[in-house]
Scaffold this motif. Structure first.
Motif, PDB file in Angstrom:
ATOM      1  N   LYS A   1       8.494  -4.889  -3.015  1.00  0.00           N
ATOM      2  CA  LYS A   1       9.778  -4.184  -2.936  1.00  0.00           C
ATOM      3  C   LYS A   1       9.574  -2.760  -2.423  1.00  0.00           C
ATOM      4  O   LYS A   1      10.349  -2.270  -1.596  1.00  0.00           O
ATOM      5  N   PHE A   2       8.537  -2.099  -2.929  1.00  0.00           N
ATOM      6  CA  PHE A   2       8.187  -0.755  -2.494  1.00  0.00           C
ATOM      7  C   PHE A   2       7.910  -0.739  -0.990  1.00  0.00           C
ATOM      8  O   PHE A   2       8.457   0.090  -0.263  1.00  0.00           O
ATOM      9  N   LEU A   3       7.090  -1.663  -0.524  1.00  0.00           N
ATOM     10  CA  LEU A   3       6.729  -1.717   0.900  1.00  0.00           C
ATOM     11  C   LEU A   3       7.939  -2.000   1.791  1.00  0.00           C
ATOM     12  O   LEU A   3       8.032  -1.466   2.904  1.00  0.00           O
ATOM     13  N   THR A   4       8.861  -2.807   1.314  1.00  0.00           N
ATOM     14  CA  THR A   4      10.079  -3.077   2.075  1.00  0.00           C
ATOM     15  C   THR A   4      10.849  -1.779   2.318  1.00  0.00           C
ATOM     16  O   THR A   4      11.295  -1.504   3.441  1.00  0.00           O
ATOM     17  N   LYS A   5      10.979  -0.945   1.292  1.00  0.00           N
ATOM     18  CA  LYS A   5      11.690   0.326   1.437  1.00  0.00           C
ATOM     19  C   LYS A   5      10.913   1.314   2.296  1.00  0.00           C
ATOM     20  O   LYS A   5      11.506   2.069   3.076  1.00  0.00           O
ATOM     21  N   ILE A   6       9.589   1.313   2.176  1.00  0.00           N
ATOM     22  CA  ILE A   6       8.759   2.214   2.989  1.00  0.00           C
ATOM     23  C   ILE A   6       8.906   1.874   4.468  1.00  0.00           C
ATOM     24  O   ILE A   6       8.979   2.762   5.315  1.00  0.00           O
ATOM     25  N   ARG A   7       8.952   0.603   4.786  1.00  0.00           N
ATOM     26  CA  ARG A   7       9.095   0.185   6.191  1.00  0.00           C
ATOM     27  C   ARG A   7      10.428   0.629   6.791  1.00  0.00           C
ATOM     28  O   ARG A   7      10.531   0.840   7.991  1.00  0.00           O
ATOM     29  N   ILE A   8      11.444   0.776   5.958  1.00  0.00           N
ATOM     30  CA  ILE A   8      12.752   1.259   6.414  1.00  0.00           C
ATOM     31  C   ILE A   8      12.736   2.778   6.557  1.00  0.00           C
ATOM     32  O   ILE A   8      13.235   3.322   7.525  1.00  0.00           O
ATOM     33  N   GLY A   9      12.149   3.472   5.577  1.00  0.00           N
ATOM     34  CA  GLY A   9      12.055   4.930   5.608  1.00  0.00           C
ATOM     35  C   GLY A   9      13.326   5.628   5.177  1.00  0.00           C
ATOM     36  O   GLY A   9      14.231   5.020   4.606  1.00  0.00           O
ATOM     37  N   THR A  10      13.393   6.924   5.472  1.00  0.00           N
ATOM     38  CA  THR A  10      14.559   7.750   5.139  1.00  0.00           C
ATOM     39  C   THR A  10      15.478   7.826   6.353  1.00  0.00           C
ATOM     40  O   THR A  10      15.070   7.450   7.454  1.00  0.00           O
ATOM     41  N   PRO A  11      16.685   8.351   6.167  1.00  0.00           N
ATOM     42  CA  PRO A  11      17.567   8.515   7.337  1.00  0.00           C
ATOM     43  C   PRO A  11      16.982   9.445   8.409  1.00  0.00           C
ATOM     44  O   PRO A  11      17.339   9.342   9.574  1.00  0.00           O
ATOM     45  N   PHE A  12      16.078  10.341   8.019  1.00  0.00           N
ATOM     46  CA  PHE A  12      15.502  11.305   8.956  1.00  0.00           C
ATOM     47  C   PHE A  12      14.162  10.870   9.528  1.00  0.00           C
ATOM     48  O   PHE A  12      13.659  11.469  10.473  1.00  0.00           O
ATOM     49  N   SER A  13      13.549   9.855   8.959  1.00  0.00           N
ATOM     50  CA  SER A  13      12.246   9.388   9.434  1.00  0.00           C
ATOM     51  C   SER A  13      12.419   8.251  10.438  1.00  0.00           C
ATOM     52  O   SER A  13      13.499   7.676  10.564  1.00  0.00           O
ATOM     53  N   LYS A  14      11.330   7.952  11.122  1.00  0.00           N
ATOM     54  CA  LYS A  14      11.316   6.801  12.021  1.00  0.00           C
ATOM     55  C   LYS A  14       9.945   6.133  11.870  1.00  0.00           C
ATOM     56  O   LYS A  14       8.960   6.580  12.463  1.00  0.00           O
ATOM     57  N   VAL A  15       9.899   5.099  11.067  1.00  0.00           N
ATOM     58  CA  VAL A  15       8.647   4.381  10.819  1.00  0.00           C
ATOM     59  C   VAL A  15       8.384   3.442  11.985  1.00  0.00           C
ATOM     60  O   VAL A  15       9.204   2.581  12.290  1.00  0.00           O
ATOM     61  N   LYS A  16       7.224   3.636  12.631  1.00  0.00           N
ATOM     62  CA  LYS A  16       6.867   2.793  13.776  1.00  0.00           C
ATOM     63  C   LYS A  16       5.866   1.711  13.404  1.00  0.00           C
ATOM     64  O   LYS A  16       5.887   0.626  13.970  1.00  0.00           O
ATOM     65  N   LYS A  17       4.971   2.031  12.447  1.00  0.00           N
ATOM     66  CA  LYS A  17       3.905   1.090  12.098  1.00  0.00           C
ATOM     67  C   LYS A  17       3.465   1.341  10.660  1.00  0.00           C
ATOM     68  O   LYS A  17       3.388   2.485  10.226  1.00  0.00           O
ATOM     69  N   VAL A  18       3.172   0.251   9.941  1.00  0.00           N
ATOM     70  CA  VAL A  18       2.664   0.337   8.573  1.00  0.00           C
ATOM     71  C   VAL A  18       1.456  -0.594   8.465  1.00  0.00           C
ATOM     72  O   VAL A  18       1.574  -1.794   8.695  1.00  0.00           O
ATOM     73  N   ASP A  19       0.309  -0.016   8.142  1.00  0.00           N
ATOM     74  CA  ASP A  19      -0.911  -0.802   7.899  1.00  0.00           C
ATOM     75  C   ASP A  19      -1.133  -0.889   6.392  1.00  0.00           C
ATOM     76  O   ASP A  19      -1.049   0.130   5.699  1.00  0.00           O
ATOM     77  N   VAL A  20      -1.439  -2.080   5.899  1.00  0.00           N
ATOM     78  CA  VAL A  20      -1.644  -2.307   4.467  1.00  0.00           C
ATOM     79  C   VAL A  20      -2.991  -2.990   4.273  1.00  0.00           C
ATOM     80  O   VAL A  20      -3.237  -4.056   4.837  1.00  0.00           O
ATOM     81  N   ILE A  21      -3.856  -2.368   3.468  1.00  0.00           N
ATOM     82  CA  ILE A  21      -5.196  -2.902   3.196  1.00  0.00           C
ATOM     83  C   ILE A  21      -5.387  -2.992   1.683  1.00  0.00           C
ATOM     84  O   ILE A  21      -5.181  -2.005   0.965  1.00  0.00           O
ATOM     85  N   LYS A  22      -5.770  -4.162   1.199  1.00  0.00           N
ATOM     86  CA  LYS A  22      -6.031  -4.335  -0.236  1.00  0.00           C
ATOM     87  C   LYS A  22      -7.332  -3.619  -0.592  1.00  0.00           C
ATOM     88  O   LYS A  22      -8.335  -3.753   0.114  1.00  0.00           O
ATOM     89  N   ILE A  23      -7.301  -2.851  -1.691  1.00  0.00           N
ATOM     90  CA  ILE A  23      -8.476  -2.118  -2.155  1.00  0.00           C
ATOM     91  C   ILE A  23      -8.667  -2.357  -3.653  1.00  0.00           C
ATOM     92  O   ILE A  23      -7.832  -2.988  -4.306  1.00  0.00           O
ATOM     93  N   ASP A  24      -9.758  -1.823  -4.195  1.00  0.00           N
ATOM     94  CA  ASP A  24     -10.073  -2.001  -5.613  1.00  0.00           C
ATOM     95  C   ASP A  24      -9.091  -1.250  -6.512  1.00  0.00           C
ATOM     96  O   ASP A  24      -8.644  -0.143  -6.185  1.00  0.00           O
ATOM     97  N   ILE A  25      -8.819  -1.839  -7.656  1.00  0.00           N
ATOM     98  CA  ILE A  25      -7.922  -1.249  -8.654  1.00  0.00           C
ATOM     99  C   ILE A  25      -8.593  -0.040  -9.302  1.00  0.00           C
ATOM    100  O   ILE A  25      -9.796  -0.030  -9.536  1.00  0.00           O
ATOM    101  N   ASP A  26      -7.791   0.971  -9.612  1.00  0.00           N
ATOM    102  CA  ASP A  26      -8.243   2.145 -10.357  1.00  0.00           C
ATOM    103  C   ASP A  26      -7.700   2.012 -11.779  1.00  0.00           C
ATOM    104  O   ASP A  26      -6.525   2.299 -12.036  1.00  0.00           O
ATOM    105  N   LYS A  27      -8.532   1.564 -12.698  1.00  0.00           N
ATOM    106  CA  LYS A  27      -8.088   1.285 -14.065  1.00  0.00           C
ATOM    107  C   LYS A  27      -7.725   2.547 -14.843  1.00  0.00           C
ATOM    108  O   LYS A  27      -7.003   2.473 -15.829  1.00  0.00           O
ATOM    109  N   LYS A  28      -8.194   3.716 -14.392  1.00  0.00           N
ATOM    110  CA  LYS A  28      -7.930   4.964 -15.105  1.00  0.00           C
ATOM    111  C   LYS A  28      -6.617   5.624 -14.690  1.00  0.00           C
ATOM    112  O   LYS A  28      -6.122   6.502 -15.387  1.00  0.00           O
ATOM    113  N   GLU A  29      -6.074   5.207 -13.598  1.00  0.00           N
ATOM    114  CA  GLU A  29      -4.877   5.854 -13.064  1.00  0.00           C
ATOM    115  C   GLU A  29      -3.650   5.576 -13.937  1.00  0.00           C
ATOM    116  O   GLU A  29      -3.412   4.441 -14.332  1.00  0.00           O
ATOM    117  N   LYS A  30      -2.858   6.600 -14.199  1.00  0.00           N
ATOM    118  CA  LYS A  30      -1.711   6.472 -15.095  1.00  0.00           C
ATOM    119  C   LYS A  30      -0.366   6.809 -14.456  1.00  0.00           C
ATOM    120  O   LYS A  30       0.672   6.480 -15.019  1.00  0.00           O
TER     121      LYS A  30
END
Length: 91
Positions: free
Chosen positions: A55-84
């Motif tokens: 859901k987050f990525l769907t909104k990021i691909r649309i962007g804001t009314p002032f932005s123009k998203v041309k390309k989105v690269d997504v790479i799976k990485i390791d989880i950070d268990k300490k992040e809150k």
């Protein structure tokens, strides 16, 4: 639980895109960070439930009314268990 490195290209700096990203991530209770890059892109590390990240990525691909998203690269990485929480990062 998944974590991804997301690079967003286009007109995404100076248009409120990082704050937009921050509020979307907070609304889905995702953790990670967002920052502007020297090449004019925006980098995001996002972590949470797969459906919430989609859901987050769907909104990021649309962007804001002032932005123009041309390309989105997504790479799976390791989880950070300490992040809150999700942060706006400055270089």
């Amino acid at each position: 639980m998944n974590r991804y490195l997301v690079n967003v290209y286009g007109k995404v700096q100076g248009v409120g895109f990082r704050y937009f990203t921050y509020y979307i991530a907070k609304s889905y209770k995702l953790t990670g960070w967002v920052k502007n890059c020297d090449d004019g892109s925006v980098a995001i590390e996002i972590q949470g439930k797969g459906t919430d990240i989609e859901k987050f990525l769907t909104k990021i691909r649309i962007g804001t009314p002032f932005s123009k998203v041309k390309k989105v690269d997504v790479i799976k990485i390791d989880i950070d268990k300490k992040e809150k929480k999700f942060n706006l990062t400055y270089y």
